[in-house]
Design a protein around this motif. Structure first.
Motif, mmCIF file in Angstrom:
data_model
loop_
_atom_site.group_PDB
_atom_site.id
_atom_site.type_symbol
_atom_site.label_atom_id
_atom_site.label_comp_id
_atom_site.label_asym_id
_atom_site.label_seq_id
_atom_site.Cartn_x
_atom_site.Cartn_y
_atom_site.Cartn_z
ATOM 1 N N ARG A 256 2.694 34.545 59.219
ATOM 2 C CA ARG A 256 2.857 35.887 58.777
ATOM 3 C C ARG A 256 1.769 36.827 58.301
ATOM 4 N NH1 ARG A 256 7.713 33.230 56.774
ATOM 5 N NH2 ARG A 256 6.542 33.201 54.645
ATOM 6 N N LEU A 257 1.206 35.832 57.472
ATOM 7 C CA LEU A 257 -0.359 36.591 56.931
ATOM 8 C C LEU A 257 -1.135 37.145 58.152
ATOM 9 C CD1 LEU A 257 -2.163 37.278 55.019
ATOM 10 C CD2 LEU A 257 -3.106 35.085 54.794
ATOM 11 N N ARG A 258 -1.146 36.147 59.252
ATOM 12 C CA ARG A 258 -2.027 36.695 60.422
ATOM 13 C C ARG A 258 -1.337 37.614 61.214
ATOM 14 N NH1 ARG A 258 -4.856 32.276 63.756
ATOM 15 N NH2 ARG A 258 -5.639 34.044 64.558
ATOM 16 N N ALA A 259 -0.163 37.716 61.053
ATOM 17 C CA ALA A 259 0.648 38.898 61.705
ATOM 18 C C ALA A 259 0.384 40.305 61.025
ATOM 19 C CB ALA A 259 2.002 38.665 61.569
ATOM 20 N N ARG A 260 0.039 40.116 59.499
ATOM 21 C CA ARG A 260 0.116 41.361 58.673
ATOM 22 C C ARG A 260 -1.278 41.837 59.016
ATOM 23 N NH1 ARG A 260 3.022 38.227 54.860
ATOM 24 N NH2 ARG A 260 1.016 37.995 53.764
ATOM 25 N N VAL A 261 -2.453 41.070 59.080
ATOM 26 C CA VAL A 261 -3.711 41.240 59.026
ATOM 27 C C VAL A 261 -4.383 40.991 60.670
ATOM 28 C CG1 VAL A 261 -6.068 41.068 57.860
ATOM 29 C CG2 VAL A 261 -3.924 40.880 56.441
ATOM 30 N N PRO A 262 -4.319 41.672 61.465
ATOM 31 C CA PRO A 262 -4.518 41.364 62.882
ATOM 32 C C PRO A 262 -6.100 41.001 63.012
ATOM 33 C CG PRO A 262 -3.685 43.550 62.894
ATOM 34 C CD PRO A 262 -3.914 43.049 61.223
#
Length: 169
Positions: free
Chosen positions: A13-19
Motif C-alpha cells: 500500500r505504501l508503494r502504491a501511495r508513493v510511486p
C-alpha cells in the motif's frame, strides 16, 4: 524467513501511495526480515545493512543528546534510502524505503512515518506474549544532555580616532 502478510500488505500500500519508491523492507531490530518488496535487491543484505545503519544512528543520537532515533535519510546520486524506527524505544521494527532521485522528500518522510507507525502496531499485535512482556520493561533513563551554553555579552566597542582624518585647529 517468516513473512508477515499484514506487514507485506502495508508495504505494498505504501508503494502504491508513493510511486517513486523502488523498494520497501521491514525488519526486526535484530535484522530479521519481516516482509520485503524490493525487486532487484537482496533482502537479507539490505536487512543487515539497515540494522547496522539504524544501530549507528541510535548511537549517534544518544551520544549527541538528540533523543530516540525516528528516521535516517541518506541521499545518494541516484536516489534516497530512508530508514524509520517502527515502534518504541526498544525499536520493535525498522522500515527501510528506497526511492528515486525525483521523489518528493516531504511526502517520502510523511508516508514513511505513517507506515512505520502502522507496522509497529502490526508487529505488536502479532508478537508472542513473551516478547510483548519483554518489550514492556522500562527503558533506560534518558542520556545526559550537554550543558547549556550561555552567551556572554560583548564588551562595548571603543572608538579610536584616526590620525589622518582628524584635524587640529
Amino acid at each position: 524467513m517468516a513473512v508477515d502478510p499484514h506487514v507485506l500488505d502495508e508495504l505494498r500500500r505504501l508503494r502504491a501511495r508513493v510511486p517513486q519508491l523502488t523498494g520497501a523492507l521491514a525488519t526486526g531490530a535484530d535484522g530479521d526480515v519481516l516482509a520485503q518488496d524490493t525487486p532487484g535487491v537482496d533482502p537479507q543484505d539490505m536487512a543487515a545493512l539497515s540494522a547496522t545503519a539504524h544501530a549507528a544512528a541510535v548511537r549517534l543520537a544518544d551520544a549527541t543528546g538528540q533523543g530516540e532515533v525516528r528516521e535516517l535519510l541518506v541521499h545518494g546520486v541516484y536516489g534516497y534510502v530512508a530508514t524509520f524506527t517502527a515502534g518504541t524505544a526498544s525499536a520493535t521494527a525498522v522500515l527501510t524505503l528506497l526511492a528515486q532521485e525525483r521523489v518528493n522528500v516531504g511526502r517520502l518522510l510523511l508516508e514513511g512515518r505513517r507506515a512505520a507507525a502502522r507496522i509497529a502496531e502490526l508487529v505488536d499485535e502479532h508478537a508472542p506474549a513473551a516478547q510483548r512482556a519483554k518489550q514492556t520493561k522500562p527503558a533506560r533513563p534518558p542520556a545526559k544532555t550537554a550543558a547549556v551554553r550561555t552567551r556572554t555579552p560583548r564588551a562595548p566597542r571603543t572608538t579610536t580616532t584616526n590620525a589622518r582624518t582628524t584635524t587640529e585647529s
